[in-house]
Write an enzyme that holds these catalytic residues in place. Structure first.
Site, short mmCIF file in Angstrom:
data_model
loop_
_atom_site.label_atom_id
_atom_site.label_comp_id
_atom_site.label_asym_id
_atom_site.label_seq_id
_atom_site.Cartn_x
_atom_site.Cartn_y
_atom_site.Cartn_z
N ASN A 205 -14.25 -3.83 -0.27
CA ASN A 205 -14.01 -2.56 -0.97
C ASN A 205 -14.48 -2.80 -2.41
OD1 ASN A 205 -10.95 -0.68 -1.73
ND2 ASN A 205 -13.06 -0.05 -1.84
N GLN B 268 -15.29 2.76 -5.70
CA GLN B 268 -14.50 3.31 -6.81
C GLN B 268 -15.03 2.80 -8.15
OE1 GLN B 268 -12.49 2.03 -4.13
NE2 GLN B 268 -11.92 4.04 -3.35
N ASN C 258 -12.83 7.86 -7.37
CA ASN C 258 -13.49 7.67 -6.08
C ASN C 258 -14.99 7.94 -6.20
OD1 ASN C 258 -11.40 6.79 -4.42
ND2 ASN C 258 -10.73 8.87 -3.98
N CYS D 184 -5.00 2.13 -6.39
CA CYS D 184 -5.90 1.43 -5.47
C CYS D 184 -5.51 -0.04 -5.48
CB CYS D 184 -7.36 1.60 -5.89
SG CYS D 184 -8.52 0.69 -4.85
N GLY D 185 -4.99 -0.50 -4.37
CA GLY D 185 -4.50 -1.87 -4.30
C GLY D 185 -5.60 -2.90 -4.45
N ASN E 28 -0.40 6.68 -3.92
CA ASN E 28 -1.21 7.78 -3.43
C ASN E 28 -0.82 8.05 -1.97
OD1 ASN E 28 -2.54 5.69 -2.11
ND2 ASN E 28 -4.32 5.75 -3.43
N HIS F 98 -0.64 8.74 2.10
CA HIS F 98 -1.22 8.21 3.33
C HIS F 98 -0.54 8.80 4.55
CE1 HIS F 98 -3.75 4.86 1.79
NE2 HIS F 98 -2.93 4.96 0.75
N ASN G 142 -5.12 10.14 2.63
CA ASN G 142 -5.80 8.97 3.19
C ASN G 142 -5.36 8.83 4.65
OD1 ASN G 142 -7.07 7.58 0.68
ND2 ASN G 142 -4.98 8.03 0.04
N GLU H 294 -10.73 6.77 3.65
CA GLU H 294 -10.16 6.86 2.32
C GLU H 294 -10.51 8.19 1.67
OE1 GLU H 294 -9.60 3.95 -1.57
OE2 GLU H 294 -10.72 3.26 0.18
N ARG H 295 -9.50 8.86 1.16
CA ARG H 295 -9.67 10.13 0.46
C ARG H 295 -10.71 10.00 -0.65
NH1 ARG H 295 -4.74 12.17 -3.33
NH2 ARG H 295 -5.10 10.03 -4.01
N CYS I 15 -8.61 -1.15 2.39
CA CYS I 15 -7.86 -0.24 1.52
C CYS I 15 -6.49 -0.86 1.30
CB CYS I 15 -7.73 1.15 2.16
SG CYS I 15 -6.76 2.31 1.19
N GLY I 16 -6.24 -1.30 0.06
CA GLY I 16 -4.99 -1.99 -0.22
C GLY I 16 -3.77 -1.09 -0.10
N GLY J 71 -3.64 1.56 1.70
CA GLY J 71 -3.54 1.87 3.13
C GLY J 71 -2.83 0.77 3.90
#
Length: 277
Positions: free
Chosen positions: A13, A47, A65, A74-75, A149, A151, A182, A200-201, A209-210, A212
């Site tokens: 990512n 991102q 994004n 965002c992880g 965010n 999910h 997401n 991912e949105r 996706c962290g 996620g």
């Protein structure tokens, strides 16, 4: 003027990181962020991450994004920024203040406490977020979790069998989700392991996706499917997710720097300076 950047990634990512903590750069808007993120005519990334001074933490992190939309958290980006910073730090985000610190297996991030109430996700109207009575073809009865965010998590027999490239954007933009969503499809491997794919949105299919991984692990824990510490296996690699007894989510995993460079600000329409912080 030319603006320096660092290209980084967490399990594939990838991010373009702009550091405005010590010196301001021209104001970044959605158009500029999308142009920089474009993989054909820009630098290319999932991102764009902008670092700025903060009055409440060590620094502020803003996340755009690939489509230019600004998101709360965002992880994977937080791990990358933690690696770039080089020491423990408290980081202000739109989703709240989080903490990152070096760990034996990469960077550990304290992601805060999950939220489950329908208007905290948010949803368009009241609904039980533990097992939402909705479906999109074979994807049914998701659990919704906000970890900075929003999910939606669908537990399925085989993540690879789901046409996420087709169903992901349909669910992301459904009117049920006023801020979009997401989309996660997960398969329980054991009490200690989950396999996961994420739409991912604002970014689409992603290798990792962290947030996620955090949301999916918490959703599985709420349903009693896994233990309080699990390994989440994504296409780009694995993350360790722990839901501590104090309610804090801790995500641990690798991050890497790919290369550094600079670009002409005018090429992306960046002329006027904003006020950082």
């Amino acid at each position: 003027m030319r603006i320096a950047f660092t290209k980084m990634h967490g399990l594939g990512n990838d991010f373009v990181v702009l550091d405005a903590r010590d010196a301001p750069i021209p104001e970044i808007d959605a158009v500029a962020a999308a142009a920089i993120a474009d993989r054909h005519t820009g630098i290319g990334c999932d991102q764009l991450v902008l670092l700025e001074p903060s009055s409440m933490a060590d620094f502020r992190m803003r996340i755009f994004n690939a489509d230019g939309s600004e998101v709360e958290a965002c992880g994977n980006a937080t791990r990358a920024v933690g690696l770039l910073h080089g020491s423990a730090a408290r980081i202000e985000t739109l989703g709240g203040v989080i903490a990152a610190s070096p760990a034996q297996t990469g960077i550990a991030v304290e992601m805060g406490h999950p939220r489950f109430v329908w208007d905290e996700i948010p949803l368009a109207y009241p609904m039980d977020t533990h097992a939402m009575p909705v479906a999109w073809e074979e994807l049914a009865d998701p659990i919704a979790v906000n970890v900075g965010n929003p999910h939606a998590i669908f537990f399925v027999p085989d993540t690879a069998a789901v046409d996420l490239a087709r169903l992901g954007p349909e669910i992301e933009n459904d009117q049920l989700f006023p801020e979009r969503i997401n989309v996660n499809v997960a398969t329980i491997v054991s009490r200690q392991a989950i396999r996961l794919r994420v739409w991912e949105r604002g970014a689409g299919l992603t290798r990792a996706c962290g947030t996620g991984a955090c949301a999916t692990a918490i959703g599985a824990m709420r349903r009693g499917l896994v233990d309080r510490k699990v390994t989440v296996k994504l296409p780009g690699g694995a993350l360790s997710i722990e839901w501590r007894e104090d309610g804090e989510i801790v995500m641990t995993g690798p991050a890497a720097e790919s290369f550094r460079g600079d670009f002409d600000a005018a090429a992306y329409g960046l002329f006027e300076f904003g006020t950082a912080g």
